[in-house]
Design a protein around this motif. Structure first.
Motif, PDB file in Angstrom:
ATOM      1  N   SER A   1       0.923  -1.223  -0.009  1.00  0.00           N
ATOM      2  CA  SER A   1       0.037   0.110  -0.016  1.00  0.00           C
ATOM      3  C   SER A   1       0.717   1.043  -0.073  1.00  0.00           C
ATOM      4  CB  SER A   1      -0.813   0.340   1.156  1.00  0.00           C
ATOM      5  OG  SER A   1      -0.291   0.025   2.509  1.00  0.00           O
TER       6      SER A   1
ATOM      7  N   THR B   1      -4.683   6.239   3.481  1.00  0.00           N
ATOM      8  CA  THR B   1      -3.814   5.826   2.299  1.00  0.00           C
ATOM      9  C   THR B   1      -4.573   4.839   1.196  1.00  0.00           C
ATOM     10  OG1 THR B   1      -1.639   6.054   3.343  1.00  0.00           O
ATOM     11  CG2 THR B   1      -1.737   4.510   1.406  1.00  0.00           C
TER      12      THR B   1
ATOM     13  N   SER C   1      -9.252   5.932  -5.182  1.00  0.00           N
ATOM     14  CA  SER C   1      -9.924   7.205  -5.653  1.00  0.00           C
ATOM     15  C   SER C   1     -11.163   7.691  -5.090  1.00  0.00           C
ATOM     16  CB  SER C   1     -10.252   6.607  -7.246  1.00  0.00           C
ATOM     17  OG  SER C   1      -9.352   6.425  -8.051  1.00  0.00           O
TER      18      SER C   1
ATOM     19  N   ALA D   1       1.242   8.461  -0.944  1.00  0.00           N
ATOM     20  CA  ALA D   1       0.173   7.920  -2.175  1.00  0.00           C
ATOM     21  C   ALA D   1       0.124   9.141  -3.121  1.00  0.00           C
ATOM     22  CB  ALA D   1      -1.083   7.763  -1.276  1.00  0.00           C
ATOM     23  N   LYS D   2       0.116  10.167  -2.873  1.00  0.00           N
ATOM     24  CA  LYS D   2      -0.160  11.291  -4.022  1.00  0.00           C
ATOM     25  C   LYS D   2       1.331  11.143  -4.947  1.00  0.00           C
ATOM     26  CE  LYS D   2      -2.952  14.213  -2.251  1.00  0.00           C
ATOM     27  NZ  LYS D   2      -4.324  14.540  -3.208  1.00  0.00           N
TER      28      LYS D   2
ATOM     29  N   ALA E   1       2.782   8.212  -5.547  1.00  0.00           N
ATOM     30  CA  ALA E   1       2.399   7.075  -6.228  1.00  0.00           C
ATOM     31  C   ALA E   1       1.256   7.469  -7.482  1.00  0.00           C
ATOM     32  CB  ALA E   1       2.100   6.030  -5.529  1.00  0.00           C
TER      33      ALA E   1
ATOM     34  N   ARG F   1      -5.828   5.537  -2.756  1.00  0.00           N
ATOM     35  CA  ARG F   1      -5.433   4.419  -3.572  1.00  0.00           C
ATOM     36  C   ARG F   1      -6.762   4.140  -4.446  1.00  0.00           C
ATOM     37  NH1 ARG F   1      -0.701   1.857  -3.541  1.00  0.00           N
ATOM     38  NH2 ARG F   1      -1.677  -0.185  -3.802  1.00  0.00           N
TER      39      ARG F   1
ATOM     40  N   ALA G   1      -1.887   9.033  -6.768  1.00  0.00           N
ATOM     41  CA  ALA G   1      -3.304   9.205  -6.391  1.00  0.00           C
ATOM     42  C   ALA G   1      -3.656  10.677  -6.401  1.00  0.00           C
ATOM     43  CB  ALA G   1      -3.469   8.872  -4.672  1.00  0.00           C
TER      44      ALA G   1
ATOM     45  N   ALA H   1      -9.066  -1.306   2.794  1.00  0.00           N
ATOM     46  CA  ALA H   1      -9.352  -1.319   1.189  1.00  0.00           C
ATOM     47  C   ALA H   1     -10.716  -2.161   1.101  1.00  0.00           C
ATOM     48  CB  ALA H   1      -8.143  -1.943   0.522  1.00  0.00           C
TER      49      ALA H   1
END
Length: 316
Positions: free
Chosen positions: A41, A85, A91, A114-115, A117, A89, A119, A60
């Motif tokens: 993650s 996170t 959306s 996360a951003k 990566a 991931r 997002a 998730a």
């Protein structure tokens, strides 16, 4: 007599009557060990220090089940930010609160990761306690949150103590969560959900602490209705066997407890209690039963800070 459906239980409940426990379902969320989940993650190093964190696979699964892309996910006591996170991931927009400087730093770092990566949804973490959600500062969130996803935080303040303790008293944590549920209830959009994740705790004699009953009562008092009760596995399924993913410190703690004569076992799951606004639960029950719902039965709840929010109308 009226065709209006009854709520899952009378509100308020009669003295001595307990709210019903919803049906149980099992989530296969333990196929990957905790370290692998954090790595997959994109969580930053140090996230594992938050032992009350919601495992990324559990977060998730809950987000995929109870929200749609573009929804807002709120964790009012987010710890190191695994929920935030997972939401980004998937959306979803994400908002977290924590008053602990260490967790705020980690949660912020996880949002940044996360951003980085890819997002693109909006994510933020506030240095604040859940009670800020009951102030004018949170007025813009009223009726907008698709999912409140949080955990019962019972870990000691000492971050080095990562192993479950059989003599930890959860009463104060439950009391804090009772208030948090009340703060979050006005923020839910129509059809939104609130989910609480708990890890098993034991009394000194080794028996499990009953966390479900007080949490159901707390949600009832906050105007919420239980719709799901789930076991989210943290152990892997291997055929018909469960394979635990306990850390070395957890295994040592269990060994010490057994040597001292306390019956205990390694953790293999989290319990997830899922709620909706009581009126939304009535609408769902009516739809399942095929009972028509008259527009006259719609509800507009009292104004907050002098403002009525149209999103609070529960349309049929």
């Amino acid at each position: 007599m009226t065709d209006r459906p009854t709520s899952p239980w009378p509100l308020p409940l009669p003295p001595g009557e307990e709210p019903p426990v919803p049906p149980l379902s099992v989530w296969p969320t333990g196929q990957r060990d905790p370290a692998a989940q954090l790595r997959d993650s994109g969580c930053v190093p140090g996230t594992d220090a938050d032992i009350d964190r919601i495992p990324p696979a559990v977060a998730a699964y809950a987000i995929a089940t109870y929200t749609r892309p573009g929804d807002l996910v709120l964790d009012p006591d987010c710890g190191a930010g695994t929920v935030l996170t997972a939401a980004l991931r998937a959306s979803r927009h994400a908002l977290g609160l924590t008053a602990r400087a260490r967790w705020w730093t980690l949660a912020r770092a996880n949002i940044t990761a996360a951003k980085t990566a890819g997002a693109w949804r909006d994510g933020s973490v506030l240095d604040a306690r859940p009670k800020v959600l009951a102030t004018i500062r949170a007025a813009g969130l009223v009726g907008r949150v698709g999912l409140v996803l949080t955990s019962l935080r019972t870990a000691p303040e000492n971050p080095k103590d990562r192993a479950p303790s059989p003599d930890r008293d959860p009463d104060s944590a439950i009391a804090e969560l009772v208030a948090t549920l009340a703060y979050c209830e006005p923020l839910l959009r129509s059809g939104g959900h609130l989910a609480v994740v708990t890890r098993p705790l034991r009394h000194p004699d080794g028996s499990l602490v009953d966390l479900t009953t007080p949490l159901l009562s707390a949600a009832t008092a906050a105007g919420l209705a239980p719709v799901d009760r789930c076991v989210a596995l943290t152990a892997g399924l291997r055929g018909n066997r469960l394979v635990t993913h306990a850390s070395l410190s957890e295994r040592r703690a269990v060994a010490r407890a057994r040597a001292a004569g306390t019956s205990t076992a390694l953790t293999a799951h989290r319990e997830v209690l899922v709620f909706q606004l009581a009126h939304d639960a009535e609408l769902s029950a009516a739809a399942v039963a095929g009972i028509p719902w008259s527009p006259e039965d719609d509800v507009i709840r009292p104004a907050v800070n002098g403002v009525e929010y149209p999103g609070w109308r529960r349309a049929a």
